[in-house]
Motif scaffolding. Structure first.
Motif, PDB file in Angstrom:
ATOM      1  N   GLY A 287       0.807  -1.208   0.000  1.00 15.49           N
ATOM      2  CA  GLY A 287       0.000   0.000   0.000  1.00 15.49           C
ATOM      3  C   GLY A 287       0.845   1.264   0.000  1.00 15.49           C
ATOM      4  O   GLY A 287       0.530   2.236  -0.705  1.00 15.49           O
ATOM      5  N   TRP A 288       1.945   1.239   0.757  1.00 13.53           N
ATOM      6  CA  TRP A 288       2.835   2.403   0.796  1.00 13.53           C
ATOM      7  C   TRP A 288       3.490   2.628  -0.565  1.00 13.53           C
ATOM      8  O   TRP A 288       3.541   3.766  -1.062  1.00 13.53           O
ATOM      9  CB  TRP A 288       3.880   2.210   1.886  1.00 13.53           C
ATOM     10  N   PHE A 289       3.992   1.543  -1.177  1.00  9.91           N
ATOM     11  CA  PHE A 289       4.612   1.686  -2.497  1.00  9.91           C
ATOM     12  C   PHE A 289       3.583   2.100  -3.542  1.00  9.91           C
ATOM     13  O   PHE A 289       3.899   2.833  -4.480  1.00  9.91           O
ATOM     14  CB  PHE A 289       5.290   0.383  -2.902  1.00  9.91           C
ATOM     15  N   GLY A 290       2.347   1.629  -3.399  1.00  8.58           N
ATOM     16  CA  GLY A 290       1.304   2.068  -4.315  1.00  8.58           C
ATOM     17  C   GLY A 290       1.034   3.561  -4.181  1.00  8.58           C
ATOM     18  O   GLY A 290       0.858   4.259  -5.192  1.00  8.58           O
ATOM     19  N   PHE A 291       1.030   4.051  -2.946  1.00  7.41           N
ATOM     20  CA  PHE A 291       0.829   5.489  -2.718  1.00  7.41           C
ATOM     21  C   PHE A 291       1.970   6.295  -3.327  1.00  7.41           C
ATOM     22  O   PHE A 291       1.740   7.329  -3.988  1.00  7.41           O
ATOM     23  CB  PHE A 291       0.713   5.754  -1.216  1.00  7.41           C
ATOM     24  N   ARG A 292       3.219   5.829  -3.141  1.00  4.74           N
ATOM     25  CA  ARG A 292       4.355   6.536  -3.723  1.00  4.74           C
ATOM     26  C   ARG A 292       4.326   6.475  -5.245  1.00  4.74           C
ATOM     27  O   ARG A 292       4.752   7.418  -5.924  1.00  4.74           O
ATOM     28  CB  ARG A 292       5.658   5.935  -3.200  1.00  4.74           C
ATOM     29  N   THR A 293       3.822   5.379  -5.789  1.00  7.45           N
ATOM     30  CA  THR A 293       3.722   5.272  -7.241  1.00  7.45           C
ATOM     31  C   THR A 293       2.716   6.267  -7.793  1.00  7.45           C
ATOM     32  O   THR A 293       2.933   6.886  -8.846  1.00  7.45           O
ATOM     33  CB  THR A 293       3.332   3.837  -7.638  1.00  7.45           C
ATOM     34  N   VAL A 294       1.608   6.443  -7.084  1.00 10.74           N
ATOM     35  CA  VAL A 294       0.616   7.435  -7.518  1.00 10.74           C
ATOM     36  C   VAL A 294       1.214   8.837  -7.476  1.00 10.74           C
ATOM     37  O   VAL A 294       0.993   9.665  -8.391  1.00 10.74           O
ATOM     38  CB  VAL A 294      -0.642   7.335  -6.639  1.00 10.74           C
ATOM     39  N   GLN A 295       1.998   9.141  -6.433  1.00  9.74           N
ATOM     40  CA  GLN A 295       2.655  10.440  -6.368  1.00  9.74           C
ATOM     41  C   GLN A 295       3.631  10.638  -7.519  1.00  9.74           C
ATOM     42  O   GLN A 295       3.672  11.721  -8.134  1.00  9.74           O
ATOM     43  CB  GLN A 295       3.386  10.584  -5.031  1.00  9.74           C
ATOM     44  N   ARG A 296       4.396   9.606  -7.817  1.00  6.89           N
ATOM     45  CA  ARG A 296       5.348   9.716  -8.931  1.00  6.89           C
ATOM     46  C   ARG A 296       4.610   9.862 -10.256  1.00  6.89           C
ATOM     47  O   ARG A 296       5.065  10.582 -11.154  1.00  6.89           O
ATOM     48  CB  ARG A 296       6.267   8.495  -8.954  1.00  6.89           C
TER      49      ARG A 296
ATOM     50  N   ARG B 234       1.854  11.437 -10.762  1.00  2.46           N
ATOM     51  CA  ARG B 234       1.443  12.832 -10.878  1.00  2.46           C
ATOM     52  C   ARG B 234       2.615  13.713 -11.287  1.00  2.46           C
ATOM     53  O   ARG B 234       2.458  14.642 -12.099  1.00  2.46           O
ATOM     54  CB  ARG B 234       0.850  13.300  -9.561  1.00  2.46           C
ATOM     55  N   ARG B 235       3.794  13.436 -10.736  1.00  2.83           N
ATOM     56  CA  ARG B 235       4.962  14.230 -11.131  1.00  2.83           C
ATOM     57  C   ARG B 235       5.318  13.997 -12.590  1.00  2.83           C
ATOM     58  O   ARG B 235       5.695  14.933 -13.311  1.00  2.83           O
ATOM     59  CB  ARG B 235       6.150  13.893 -10.231  1.00  2.83           C
ATOM     60  N   GLU B 236       5.200  12.742 -13.041  1.00  4.94           N
ATOM     61  CA  GLU B 236       5.493  12.461 -14.446  1.00  4.94           C
ATOM     62  C   GLU B 236       4.481  13.133 -15.366  1.00  4.94           C
ATOM     63  O   GLU B 236       4.835  13.562 -16.481  1.00  4.94           O
ATOM     64  CB  GLU B 236       5.490  10.943 -14.673  1.00  4.94           C
ATOM     65  N   MET B 237       3.251  13.245 -14.945  1.00  7.32           N
ATOM     66  CA  MET B 237       2.254  13.934 -15.763  1.00  7.32           C
ATOM     67  C   MET B 237       2.609  15.406 -15.918  1.00  7.32           C
ATOM     68  O   MET B 237       2.388  16.012 -16.982  1.00  7.32           O
ATOM     69  CB  MET B 237       0.867  13.771 -15.140  1.00  7.32           C
ATOM     70  N   ASP B 238       3.181  16.006 -14.882  1.00  5.46           N
ATOM     71  CA  ASP B 238       3.587  17.404 -14.972  1.00  5.46           C
ATOM     72  C   ASP B 238       4.786  17.579 -15.904  1.00  5.46           C
ATOM     73  O   ASP B 238       4.940  18.643 -16.520  1.00  5.46           O
ATOM     74  CB  ASP B 238       3.924  17.938 -13.581  1.00  5.46           C
TER      75      ASP B 238
ATOM     76  N   THR C  68       3.104   4.196 -16.773  1.00  2.00           N
ATOM     77  CA  THR C  68       4.145   3.238 -17.160  1.00  2.00           C
ATOM     78  C   THR C  68       5.488   3.641 -16.574  1.00  2.00           C
ATOM     79  O   THR C  68       6.247   2.800 -16.082  1.00  2.00           O
ATOM     80  CB  THR C  68       4.235   3.148 -18.687  1.00  2.00           C
ATOM     81  N   ARG C  69       5.800   4.924 -16.614  1.00  2.55           N
ATOM     82  CA  ARG C  69       7.065   5.387 -16.033  1.00  2.55           C
ATOM     83  C   ARG C  69       7.094   5.166 -14.527  1.00  2.55           C
ATOM     84  O   ARG C  69       8.123   4.738 -13.971  1.00  2.55           O
ATOM     85  CB  ARG C  69       7.255   6.875 -16.337  1.00  2.55           C
ATOM     86  N   ALA C  70       5.997   5.453 -13.861  1.00  7.37           N
ATOM     87  CA  ALA C  70       5.958   5.297 -12.403  1.00  7.37           C
ATOM     88  C   ALA C  70       6.104   3.837 -12.000  1.00  7.37           C
ATOM     89  O   ALA C  70       6.814   3.512 -11.043  1.00  7.37           O
ATOM     90  CB  ALA C  70       4.664   5.889 -11.855  1.00  7.37           C
ATOM     91  N   ARG C  71       5.439   2.941 -12.721  1.00 10.91           N
ATOM     92  CA  ARG C  71       5.554   1.511 -12.386  1.00 10.91           C
ATOM     93  C   ARG C  71       6.947   0.974 -12.688  1.00 10.91           C
ATOM     94  O   ARG C  71       7.443   0.091 -11.981  1.00 10.91           O
ATOM     95  CB  ARG C  71       4.494   0.723 -13.142  1.00 10.91           C
ATOM     96  N   ALA C  72       7.581   1.493 -13.743  1.00  7.76           N
ATOM     97  CA  ALA C  72       8.940   1.037 -14.059  1.00  7.76           C
ATOM     98  C   ALA C  72       9.923   1.419 -12.959  1.00  7.76           C
ATOM     99  O   ALA C  72      10.908   0.711 -12.729  1.00  7.76           O
ATOM    100  CB  ALA C  72       9.385   1.613 -15.401  1.00  7.76           C
ATOM    101  N   ALA C  73       9.673   2.532 -12.273  1.00 11.99           N
ATOM    102  CA  ALA C  73      10.578   2.965 -11.207  1.00 11.99           C
ATOM    103  C   ALA C  73      10.483   2.099  -9.963  1.00 11.99           C
ATOM    104  O   ALA C  73      11.336   2.217  -9.069  1.00 11.99           O
ATOM    105  CB  ALA C  73      10.282   4.422 -10.844  1.00 11.99           C
ATOM    106  N   LEU C  74       9.478   1.222  -9.859  1.00 16.02           N
ATOM    107  CA  LEU C  74       9.361   0.348  -8.691  1.00 16.02           C
ATOM    108  C   LEU C  74      10.539  -0.609  -8.575  1.00 16.02           C
ATOM    109  O   LEU C  74      10.843  -1.095  -7.472  1.00 16.02           O
ATOM    110  CB  LEU C  74       8.059  -0.452  -8.759  1.00 16.02           C
ATOM    111  N   THR C  75      11.201  -0.908  -9.685  1.00 17.48           N
ATOM    112  CA  THR C  75      12.355  -1.808  -9.635  1.00 17.48           C
ATOM    113  C   THR C  75      13.438  -1.265  -8.715  1.00 17.48           C
ATOM    114  O   THR C  75      14.105  -2.028  -8.003  1.00 17.48           O
ATOM    115  CB  THR C  75      12.916  -2.007 -11.047  1.00 17.48           C
ATOM    116  N   ASP C  76      13.632   0.047  -8.710  1.00 11.80           N
ATOM    117  CA  ASP C  76      14.666   0.635  -7.866  1.00 11.80           C
ATOM    118  C   ASP C  76      14.298   0.588  -6.383  1.00 11.80           C
ATOM    119  O   ASP C  76      15.177   0.767  -5.531  1.00 11.80           O
ATOM    120  CB  ASP C  76      14.900   2.088  -8.284  1.00 11.80           C
TER     121      ASP C  76
END
Length: 540
Positions: free
Chosen positions: A195-204, A206-210, A232-240
């Motif tokens: 849930g925490w990583f999902g929340f951070r992914t949603v935040q990322r 939004r930043r990618e949309m900007d 897609t960009r936000a989910r790809a960053a989950l690897t890190d």
């Protein structure tokens, strides 16, 4: 064989037991101990060297072990099935001391491995190393925990099925029951982390949309298209962030495993009357946790089987399993003695031989070569380049794309693919260029720092190539992610640039002497021919 034989032997050793069966019980117990020692010795002796092939062990002892185990099991079944009037099943199955000892030894070994890993990390600290050097102990902890919960949950589930609805049996060893009980709290921790990583992914996202306006200027924006690319960009960053997830789950698993081992020992010491006097809420919670854990393990087993079955029909699932298989079987058998043979032991020497041959075939390649590697192929390319002679390595350029060399291998295996190793490879080959996308969940930049020649990484490629429809892309350009790097014009551009660099830096080959020169007695070393007209190929 041990589970069946030890129960019968323990009954026969009681006072008044038959003498013959008692002697057979001792003999079978001694045989079980001897067989276990032989298996441990074989496992420890296998895969300890990569320089010597031990055929004698394979032809004699190892090939007889499965047959010997089956024969021993058959003898134990005959012994346990012997008539014993008045003997009926009661109490739990044996194995508390055995399973508890295994869990304790595993925990001590993992803690020792963690201490060694910490000392090694202190000698060469790097912020990019996964879990600050604790990647090995963390994965080992998860492996031991997976074996423990599969054993405990499976035994608990089977005991519930055998119990039926009319009676109540104690079931498996107490340690296994406690191991099944810690599964629900562990899953709660995993759910909170997800849930925490999902929340951070949603935040990322939004930043990618900007940032989309800067990446695709002068484009008419489409909210649906923008959300898809940013997601897609936000989910790809989950690897890190995977090392953080693995580290937290491993630490929690270690604590819960210690709690399970302590709880089994304390419960075994508490008298039955004291255990029955526990509050109803505590007893109900414990029983609910045990039942839920056993059911979850049964569901997990079905899920594993279903996923394996799905791999035969779904290309996406087959690709995911193939990636895990490639990573696991890349390393020599000393790293995974129970896994299939290491394919790199055949692929890397073959690729090295081909590279050396192609650089010698000056009439076809001009003595120069671009080695192209995608994903796991880039790891093989680097491993093969390290095996070349320095004179050959200087005639080779590397072109990697979608490469996990730094993002995965460099972080989890820093001794072999860390910054020092990749920097030396960059200095030794003629040139190295790397392509990556922010939408790629596997490949990433190499991130070499310091004075080691030209920059390796090209700026992140646009994905998709076009935001909307254009004359070059009349249809909406797909989001490529980890695949189809050759479809990007940057691939052909970088390959041509590497070939041009090699052509300028590699001296022209020495030709065969012409008949007229040979007739005049000109020395062979004096003659040269122009470089081949056809451009050299790219080995991928």
């Amino acid at each position: 064989a041990a589970a069946v034989g030890t129960s019968a032997a323990r009954h026969d050793r009681r006072a008044g037991g038959p003498g013959l069966l008692d002697a057979l019980g001792w003999a079978l117990d001694a045989t079980l101990v001897l067989g276990g020692a032989v298996v441990v010795w074989v496992v420890c002796r296998r895969g300890r060297t990569e320089n010597r092939l031990d055929r004698r062990l394979d032809k004699t002892l190892v090939r007889w072990l499965p047959l010997g185990a089956l024969v021993l099991l058959a003898l134990v079944l005959l012994y346990a099935g012997w008539s014993r009037p008045g003997w009926r099943s009661e109490g739990r199955l044996p194995g508390d001391a055995t399973f508890g000892g295994i869990a304790l030894v595993q925990g001590v070994l993992i803690l020792g491995l963690a201490v060694v890993a910490h000392l090694l990390y202190r000698t060469s600290p790097d912020s990019r190393t996964a879990i600050r050097g604790f990647g090995g102990p963390a994965v080992a902890m998860l492996s031991c925990a997976l074996g423990g919960v599969m054993t405990g949950g499976g035994a608990q589930r089977v005991s519930d099925w055998l119990d039926g609805s009319d009676g109540s049996i104690d079931g498996p060893a107490l340690v296994l029951t406690w191991q099944a009980s810690v599964i629900p709290p562990l899953l709660v921790v995993v759910a909170v982390l997800c849930g925490w990583f999902g929340f951070r992914t949603v935040q990322r996202k939004r930043r990618e949309m900007d940032r989309m306006a800067a990446d695709y200027p002068d484009e008419r924006k489409d909210s649906t298209r923008t959300r898809r690319i940013a997601g897609t960009r936000a989910r790809a960053a989950l690897t890190d962030r995977a090392p953080l997830l693995v580290g937290i789950i491993s630490a929690v698993t270690l604590l819960l495993g210690a709690a399970a081992l302590t709880g089994a020992w304390v419960t075994d010491e508490v008298p039955a009357k004291a255990a029955g006097g526990l509050p109803d809420t505590v007893e109900g919670a414990a029983q609910a946790s045990q039942a839920l854990g056993s059911w979850l393990i049964g569901f997990g087993f079905i899920l594993f089987v279903t996923w394996g079955r799905r791999a035969y029909k779904d290309p996406s699932a087959r690709r995911t399993i193939g990636i895990l298989w490639d990573v696991g079987t890349f390393w020599p058998r000393a790293a995974h003695p129970f896994a299939p043979p290491c394919y790199a032991e055949r692929a890397v020497p073959d690729l090295t031989w081909r590279m050396a041959s192609w650089t010698r075939a000056t009439s076809a390649t001009g003595g120069r070569l671009v080695l192209s590697g995608h994903s796991q192929g880039s790891v093989l390319a680097a491993a093969a380049a390290w095996q070349l002679r320095p004179s050959v390595r200087r005639r080779v350029a590397l072109l990697t794309y979608g490469s996990p060399l730094e993002r995965l291998y460099g972080r989890w295996f820093p001794a072999h693919f860390g910054p020092a190793a990749l920097t030396s490879l960059h200095r030794e080959v003629d040139c190295w260029r790397n392509l990556y996308r922010t939408t790629d969940p596997i490949g990433g930049p190499i991130q070499l720092h310091g004075d080691c020649g030209p920059q390796v990484d090209r700026a992140a490629l646009k994905d998709p190539l076009a935001y909307g429809r254009t004359e070059e892309h009349p249809l909406p350009a797909p989001i490529l992610g980890h695949g189809d790097y050759q479809a990007d014009p940057a691939f052909a551009e970088e390959r041509a640039r590497l070939l041009a660099r090699l052509k300028a830096s590699v001296p022209p080959p020495r030709p065969e002497p012409t008949p007229s020169a040979a007739a005049q007695g000109a020395p062979e070393a004096e003659g040269f021919t122009p470089a081949p007209a056809d451009p050299p190929g790219t080995a991928g």
